[in-house]
Design an enzyme around this catalytic site. Structure first.
Site, PDB file in Angstrom:
ATOM      1  CG  HIS A  99      74.074  -1.783  45.002  1.00  0.00           C
ATOM      2  ND1 HIS A  99      73.844  -0.453  44.734  1.00  0.00           N
ATOM      3  CD2 HIS A  99      74.385  -2.352  43.809  1.00  0.00           C
ATOM      4  CE1 HIS A  99      74.030  -0.226  43.439  1.00  0.00           C
ATOM      5  NE2 HIS A  99      74.372  -1.371  42.869  1.00  0.00           N
ATOM      6  N   GLY A 112      72.526   1.725  34.761  1.00  0.00           N
ATOM      7  CA  GLY A 112      73.031   1.721  33.400  1.00  0.00           C
ATOM      8  C   GLY A 112      74.131   2.750  33.254  1.00  0.00           C
ATOM      9  CD  GLU A 146      79.080   1.741  39.193  1.00  0.00           C
ATOM     10  OE1 GLU A 146      79.502   0.572  39.193  1.00  0.00           O
ATOM     11  OE2 GLU A 146      77.898   2.036  38.880  1.00  0.00           O
ATOM     12  CG  HIS A 159      73.234   2.368  39.983  1.00  0.00           C
ATOM     13  ND1 HIS A 159      72.024   1.765  40.242  1.00  0.00           N
ATOM     14  CD2 HIS A 159      74.182   1.376  40.007  1.00  0.00           C
ATOM     15  CE1 HIS A 159      72.211   0.469  40.411  1.00  0.00           C
ATOM     16  NE2 HIS A 159      73.510   0.197  40.282  1.00  0.00           N
ATOM     17  CG  ASP A 190      70.535  -7.952  35.654  1.00  0.00           C
ATOM     18  OD1 ASP A 190      70.787  -7.524  36.799  1.00  0.00           O
ATOM     19  OD2 ASP A 190      70.406  -7.186  34.678  1.00  0.00           O
ATOM     20  CG  HIS A 246      72.595  -5.035  39.836  1.00  0.00           C
ATOM     21  ND1 HIS A 246      71.810  -4.166  39.105  1.00  0.00           N
ATOM     22  CD2 HIS A 246      73.482  -4.256  40.512  1.00  0.00           C
ATOM     23  CE1 HIS A 246      72.211  -2.925  39.317  1.00  0.00           C
ATOM     24  NE2 HIS A 246      73.226  -2.950  40.168  1.00  0.00           N
ATOM     25  CG  ASP A 276      77.439  -3.680  41.560  1.00  0.00           C
ATOM     26  OD1 ASP A 276      76.225  -3.446  41.426  1.00  0.00           O
ATOM     27  OD2 ASP A 276      78.293  -3.214  40.778  1.00  0.00           O
TER      28      ASP A 276
END
Length: 374
Positions: A22, A183, A213, A210, A26, A24, A310
């Site tokens: 996991h 998102g 969370e 996701h 970006d 990202h 993350d």
């Protein structure tokens, strides 16, 4: 804290073979790279030196709110709208993972957020893959072996789930290994993208979602039953379905609800991200310190837990640091850390034979590290 301070049982965690599920893309940028790309594109930055910009991201990300946390991605995505930006960020992300001892990683990102300068969905996937392959070659030149897969993500508040799912499947032979939605979670369950998940199921294409969370058990249920998720992105709020009946200095008795029992019995993987879970308030129901994280509860109950970053930039972290944090908090040894890596190896979106090879590499690497420490 520097890398060589991540020591458990006399072994530098950085030297251990690791798997990152996991992560990202970006959320993995180097601050210096953001500055250079922003200058070339005429993008205004809040801070103009790398150290200060890194500190700015950390400050903005420590809001205790996922919505506020996600706003920092406006800046990182802004410098990832060209072939140069996409390939460079992907290449450097792979190199940074390899230097941290990661031997297999899955980088997730949302192609629909990288189209403002006229690139197509297919082009951005191809350019990220180009950067990934460059990073693998560069890491090899430094003596580090790493494999990387792309996880193509749809933004759950948008209406492009099926289109992005088709994009992912279209590139399954060009580096894409799975699909995700991400998102703002609250109010946007997996069921809103049911057409995408139906399509992916018919294409035998793996899904991680996701869930658990910024929303609770209903979101996890939708991820599992509407999305057919094989893994839960975070999933930390599954602990809301676990009741501590009694506890004393020798034992704790708990009862599992139907959902948590299902996740345990089916071996559904939890992609836990300790630092991020603190930053976004995902564990606010239990406290505001790493010691309050229900990670150990989930682990002791036999859940398939993994440790993840993350967003390395926003959390100012690495996989080695995250592993060290949970080990320090819950008195874990190398055997526990190896369990987390074996869980990740078994959960990777790869063919069985490749997952078995990763498992062997983890076992051999941990054994070698122990022998070297004696």
């Amino acid at each position: 804290m520097t890398q060589n301070e991540f020591v458990i049982d006399g072994v530098d965690v950085t030297s251990l073979p690791k798997i990152s599920l996991h992560d990202h893309l970006d959320g993995s940028l180097r601050p210096a790279t953001i500055i250079e790309l922003a200058e070339a594109e005429g993008i205004e930055l809040p801070v103009l030196d790398a150290e200060g910009l890194g500190a700015w991201f950390a400050e903005q990300s420590n809001s205790g709110s996922l919505v506020e946390y996600l706003k920092t991605f406006d800046l990182t995505c802004a410098v990832m709208q060209t072939r140069e930006g996409l390939t460079r960020v992907a290449r450097e992300s792979v190199i940074d993972l390899a230097q941290d001892g990661v031997i297999y990683g899955e980088l997730r990102w949302a192609p629909e957020q990288h189209l403002t300068q006229g690139l197509t969905l297919d082009q951005v996937v191809e350019y990220v893959q180009e950067g990934i392959e460059q990073g693998i070659v560069d890491a090899a030149a430094q003596g580090q072996s790493i494999q990387i897969g792309q996880l193509i993500t749809a933004m759950r508040h948008a209406d492009r789930g099926l289109e992005i799912a088709e994009l992912a499947v279209r590139h399954r032979d060009n580096g894409v290994v799975g699909y995700d939605i991400a998102g703002a979670e609250l109010g946007f369950p997996a069921s809103k993208h049911l057409d995408a998940f139906n399509y992916l199921a018919h294409e035998y294409f793996p899904v991680t979602i996701h869930a658990g969370e910024a929303d609770g058990l209903a979101s996890i249920e939708s991820a599992l039953f509407d999305g057919r998720a094989l893994r839960l992105g975070h999933g930390v709020r599954l602990a809301e379905d676990i009741t501590v009946e009694s506890t004393d200095e020798n034992s704790t008795i708990v009862s599992l609800g139907d959902l948590s029992q299902w996740v345990k019995d089916r071996g559904i993987t939890l992609e836990l991200s300790p630092s991020s879970n603190l930053q976004t308030g995902a564990i606010a129901a239990w406290g505001d310190d790493i010691l309050d994280h229900p990670f150990d509860l989930l682990y002791q109950l036999g859940m398939t837990v993994t440790v993840n970053t993350d967003n390395r930039l926003q959390s100012g972290t690495s996989l080695s640091r995250e592993l060290w944090l949970v080990a320090d908090a819950f008195a874990y040894g190398l055997a526990d850390l190896e369990t987390f890596q074996q869980n990740a190896a078994a959960s990777a979106f790869l063919p069985l034979e490749d997952r078995e090879a990763l498992a062997d590499a983890i076992s051999e690497g941990f054994l070698q590290a122990v022998q070297n420490s004696r």
